[in-house]
Design a protein around this motif. Sequence first.
Motif, PDB file in Angstrom:
ATOM      1  N   GLN A   1       9.048   9.642  23.150  1.00 31.29           N
ATOM      2  CA  GLN A   1      10.051  10.678  23.459  1.00 31.29           C
ATOM      3  C   GLN A   1      11.025  10.185  24.513  1.00 31.29           C
ATOM      4  O   GLN A   1      12.225  10.404  24.437  1.00 31.29           O
ATOM      5  N   LYS A   2      10.458   9.475  25.506  1.00 33.75           N
ATOM      6  CA  LYS A   2      11.289   8.949  26.587  1.00 33.75           C
ATOM      7  C   LYS A   2      12.344   7.990  26.043  1.00 33.75           C
ATOM      8  O   LYS A   2      13.444   7.890  26.565  1.00 33.75           O
TER       9      LYS A   2
ATOM     10  N   LEU B   1       3.003   9.592  22.550  1.00 36.15           N
ATOM     11  CA  LEU B   1       4.096  10.507  22.256  1.00 36.15           C
ATOM     12  C   LEU B   1       5.151  10.543  23.373  1.00 36.15           C
ATOM     13  O   LEU B   1       6.353  10.435  23.119  1.00 36.15           O
ATOM     14  N   GLN B   2       4.628  10.614  24.604  1.00 34.94           N
ATOM     15  CA  GLN B   2       5.537  10.720  25.746  1.00 34.94           C
ATOM     16  C   GLN B   2       6.449   9.494  25.838  1.00 34.94           C
ATOM     17  O   GLN B   2       7.651   9.602  26.065  1.00 34.94           O
TER      18      GLN B   2
ATOM     19  N   GLY C   1      13.541   8.237  23.128  1.00 42.61           N
ATOM     20  CA  GLY C   1      14.363   8.986  22.172  1.00 42.61           C
ATOM     21  C   GLY C   1      14.080   8.628  20.730  1.00 42.61           C
ATOM     22  O   GLY C   1      14.950   8.710  19.864  1.00 42.61           O
TER      23      GLY C   1
ATOM     24  N   GLY D   1      12.410   5.745  14.389  1.00 41.17           N
ATOM     25  CA  GLY D   1      11.073   6.143  14.820  1.00 41.17           C
ATOM     26  C   GLY D   1       9.961   5.239  14.353  1.00 41.17           C
ATOM     27  O   GLY D   1      10.188   4.211  13.711  1.00 41.17           O
TER      28      GLY D   1
ATOM     29  N   ALA E   1      11.231   8.968  17.325  1.00 40.21           N
ATOM     30  CA  ALA E   1      10.165   9.833  16.814  1.00 40.21           C
ATOM     31  C   ALA E   1       8.859   9.057  16.705  1.00 40.21           C
ATOM     32  O   ALA E   1       8.855   7.846  16.521  1.00 40.21           O
TER      33      ALA E   1
END
Lengths: 180, 479
Positions: free
Chosen positions: B176-177, B172-173, B179, B220, B181
């Motif tokens: 997210q980094k 997840l991290q 940008g 994503g 999903a």
Amino acid sequence: MKGIVFSEFIELVEEKFGLDIADTIIEESDLPSQGAYTQVGTYDHTELIQLVSKLSEHTEIPADDLVKTFGEHMLQRFVALYPQFFENVDNCFDFLDTIENKVHVEVQKLYPEAELPSFDSMKSENGMQLIYRSNRPFSALAYGLIRGSATYFNEDIDIEMDDQSSDGKSFVVFTLSHKN
Amino acid sequence: MEQEQNLQEQLANMEKQLARNDRRLNRERLARKDAEQLLESKSLQLYQSNQSLKELTENLERQIQERTKELENEKDHALYLSQIKSEFVATMSHEIRTPLNGIMSVLELLQEHHLNREQNQLLNIARHSSKTLLCVINDILDFSKIEAGQMQFEQIAFNLQQLLKNIHMSFLQKAQKKGIALNLYIDSTVPEYIESDPIRLTQVLNNYLSNAIKFTEYGGVSINVISQSELINFSVCDSGVGIPEEKLDLLFKDFSQVDASTTRKYGGTGLGLVITKRIVENMNGSVSVNSKLSEGSCFSAVLPLKKATAQQATDLNNVSILENQLKPVEDLDLSGHDHSQKANLEPVHSTENQKHSPTSHILLVDDNAVNRLVGEKTLHALGFEVTLAPSGFDAIDKLSTTNNYDMILMDCQMPELSGYDTTKILRNQKIKLPIIALTANTSKEDREMAQESGMNGFITKPFSIAEIRDTLMKFLDKK
């Protein structure tokens, strides 16, 4: 049975008893081949039996004697047609010894389908034993051939025939010995 | 008179005719005999040609057999060489991991010091590079293990939903980094517990996910799990660059990447998908891919589904290798700020450190001097008291004289007396201290051997400070 036996038989009959007799026995027999034989063909052995018995009727000579004489004649024909079988042997027993393992082997090369009789031979000090086995009743022909071989090699030989045939199969022990 | 003359003429004609017929008959007879002899001599020639042909055939067959045998020998030899090579690669990879363990541990230790921004930046580069190197080596090791037929598979019951959530969390991290999903969809048909190989399943999904995130710049990535009768389908779909249709077939092939420029742009050994495919096939499943250029790709693995219950399930937290497998390589952050474990984990555990460290004494058994040094520094950094033993014999000696240890960290592969044998001896001497295995080998067999010998846990080298701290805390807490 190989065609050579039939064609040589007819020729011998023509020669010894004339064309008429030859024609007659062919006409009187019930032959699927209608008597038109060639050396390289194969024919039912019962045709030969019929021809021999008709000849016996007409000539009043016992069939066995006719066949024996024919055998002797056949040997001479073999000498003429296949001299290579007689080249490296100088006596009757040595020749008879080659039938099973040399002559028949060569015949089988030419006619792989041929059903040949077997001739087991055992030489002894005084003579030899030949055991003839065949699905056909032609031990008299074998006798004639043996006799013919002796004549060809100019040897005087006694031939004893011990017929142990049964079930329609020929099993004959020939005991051969030099006379004197 | 005239009649008699006529008759005589007729008779003479008939005799002439007869004589002519006789001559004709004789000619025909001679012709027949010639033909018969010709036929016999041809038959003999035919027989002889057949014999020659037969001999020729036999010779050819013999030659073919000889050649086949030669080829088989050559093939066997090639296979033998290939296997030797695989074993060599496996050994080398293993040997490279040991010093790498030293490097990574030292870098971890450096991180504990107060560094300035530039030093931190350089340290991050070094950490990232070493982790990337570890991944490459792991790929090569896995590939050579598969090639040599030495990869171990197991069948255990576990909580699938939990595993999927863990995998999702671990990426997840990273997403997210970037940008983008990262979503996890588990269909309602998917059972909570299944029987399979959680380590290999994690490896497969990690592979798909790290690829998907690597190649996706917008949109994503989703993990979709759906089950249908006897099968369960895991798919990872992205909205990334996609793969040209003609290149799709190459994806799961040995040593092939979509193109050389991809290698340069995105890096990687090109072994990830090959390993994934082999793993899935070894689990009796199949892999597939759908992709559209500039629209995205969808990779899936279909495995046989075997439901299990909570009672049968193994606690995934006890399978320490999973923690290693779950950690994706962190992205290089040149800012000098560390976003990784330290930031996440330290605040949570820092109080616990203080709670245990003054009282806990650890005996570290390892024949490798670098490992001992790194281990000592790591454990000191965590506030533990450490005693070092360079061999199993030395450890047994130390334990027979002093008994103030709280835990033993035991290397498994040591010359003369292995960690397993040392543990067996200690257990026979009624020493009940927790013994944790330290090893670079993480196969099923190794874990079984560790358990059989009486070890309580397992830490895979190279380990991070956070990892070793968590494992130690777990056991010291119990104590």
